[in-house]
Design an enzyme around this catalytic site. Structure first.
Site, PDB file in Angstrom:
ATOM      1  N   LYS A 261       0.832  -1.206   0.000  1.00 25.08           N
ATOM      2  CA  LYS A 261       0.000   0.000   0.000  1.00 25.08           C
ATOM      3  C   LYS A 261       0.863   1.252   0.000  1.00 25.08           C
ATOM      4  O   LYS A 261       0.685   2.148  -0.829  1.00 25.08           O
ATOM      5  CB  LYS A 261      -0.924   0.019   1.212  1.00 25.08           C
ATOM      6  CG  LYS A 261      -1.907   1.195   1.212  1.00 25.08           C
ATOM      7  CD  LYS A 261      -2.554   1.432   2.565  1.00 25.08           C
ATOM      8  CE  LYS A 261      -1.656   2.292   3.422  1.00 25.08           C
ATOM      9  NZ  LYS A 261      -2.330   2.787   4.646  1.00 25.08           N
TER      10      LYS A 261
ATOM     11  N   ASP B  53      -6.384   0.689   0.774  1.00 24.12           N
ATOM     12  CA  ASP B  53      -6.477   0.931   2.212  1.00 24.12           C
ATOM     13  C   ASP B  53      -7.833   0.418   2.683  1.00 24.12           C
ATOM     14  O   ASP B  53      -8.547  -0.263   1.940  1.00 24.12           O
ATOM     15  CB  ASP B  53      -6.271   2.417   2.532  1.00 24.12           C
ATOM     16  CG  ASP B  53      -7.461   3.283   2.121  1.00 24.12           C
ATOM     17  OD1 ASP B  53      -8.351   2.796   1.377  1.00 24.12           O
ATOM     18  OD2 ASP B  53      -7.519   4.443   2.559  1.00 24.12           O
TER      19      ASP B  53
END
Length: 210
Positions: free
Chosen positions: A122, A140
């Site tokens: 991420k 996320d």
């Protein structure tokens, strides 16, 4: 998945209409600053991170200076971001590795980025998409929730969600759609009480179906 594939172009178009310009809310002036800010953003609001990094980067503006900082000083500065012990260790070690192994420059490729302390896919994809304009999907909690509710994926693991979204979404939208999902998740598609009645995707969303 055939029905999902048919709805993808409509989802993309509506997201573009409602969120035509999307940018990360983390303040930064370089790939290094965004990388550190993203590490600090775990379990913390962007606003709180921005307050901490304003002080942090004024004192330690580059990998060399941050890698030489004392852990105690880093902890004091980033205390308000939460989990400050682990975060302090990670950003110091991350800065050190960038300085010693990458000549003080944040690498562009996903393999090198994810070798840095505190950096998962991420965080790596945030830097790659925002700073290097490489098409990447940032997953996320908002992206995971919204994409699952829309039926674009049924996975729960963020990495699996990322790859499944890469399969169903055209590459040219990857950078924007991650941020658009984040905007939607923050403003409408909340975790506990989603505002389905005012969502512009409710007619395409299995979760919102009566």
């Amino acid at each position: 998945m055939e029905q999902v594939s048919k709805s993808v172009p409509v989802i993309i178009e509506r997201l573009k209409t409602h969120y035509p310009v999307v940018n990360t809310q983390l303040d930064h002036t370089s790939p290094f600053e965004l990388l550190i800010a993203t590490i600090l953003s775990a379990q913390c609001t962007d606003n709180q991170v921005n307050k901490a990094t304003k002080v942090l980067f004024a004192r330690y503006p580059d990998p060399k200076s941050l890698s030489g900082a004392s852990l105690d000083d880093i902890k004091k500065i980033i205390f308000s971001t939460g989990f400050y012990n682990n975060k302090a260790k990670n950003i110091k070690a991350c800065a050190n590795k960038i300085q010693t192994e990458f000549n003080g420059k944040v690498p562009r490729d996903i393999r090198s980025l994810t070798r840095l302390p505190g950096v998962g896919r991420k965080t790596a994809n945030v830097v790659r998409s925002v700073c290097f304009n490489i098409q990447a999907i940032v997953v996320d909690t908002h992206v995971l929730r919204v994409s699952r509710r829309l039926g674009l994926t049924h996975a729960t693991d963020p990495v699996k969600v990322e790859f499944e979204l890469m399969d169903v979404l055209p590459k040219f939208v990857w950078n924007d759609i991650g941020l658009q999902f984040i905007y939607l998740g923050r403003r409408i598609c909340h975790a506990r009480k989603p505002a389905c009645d005012r969502c512009f995707l409710n007619d395409l969303c299995p979760f919102a179906a009566p």
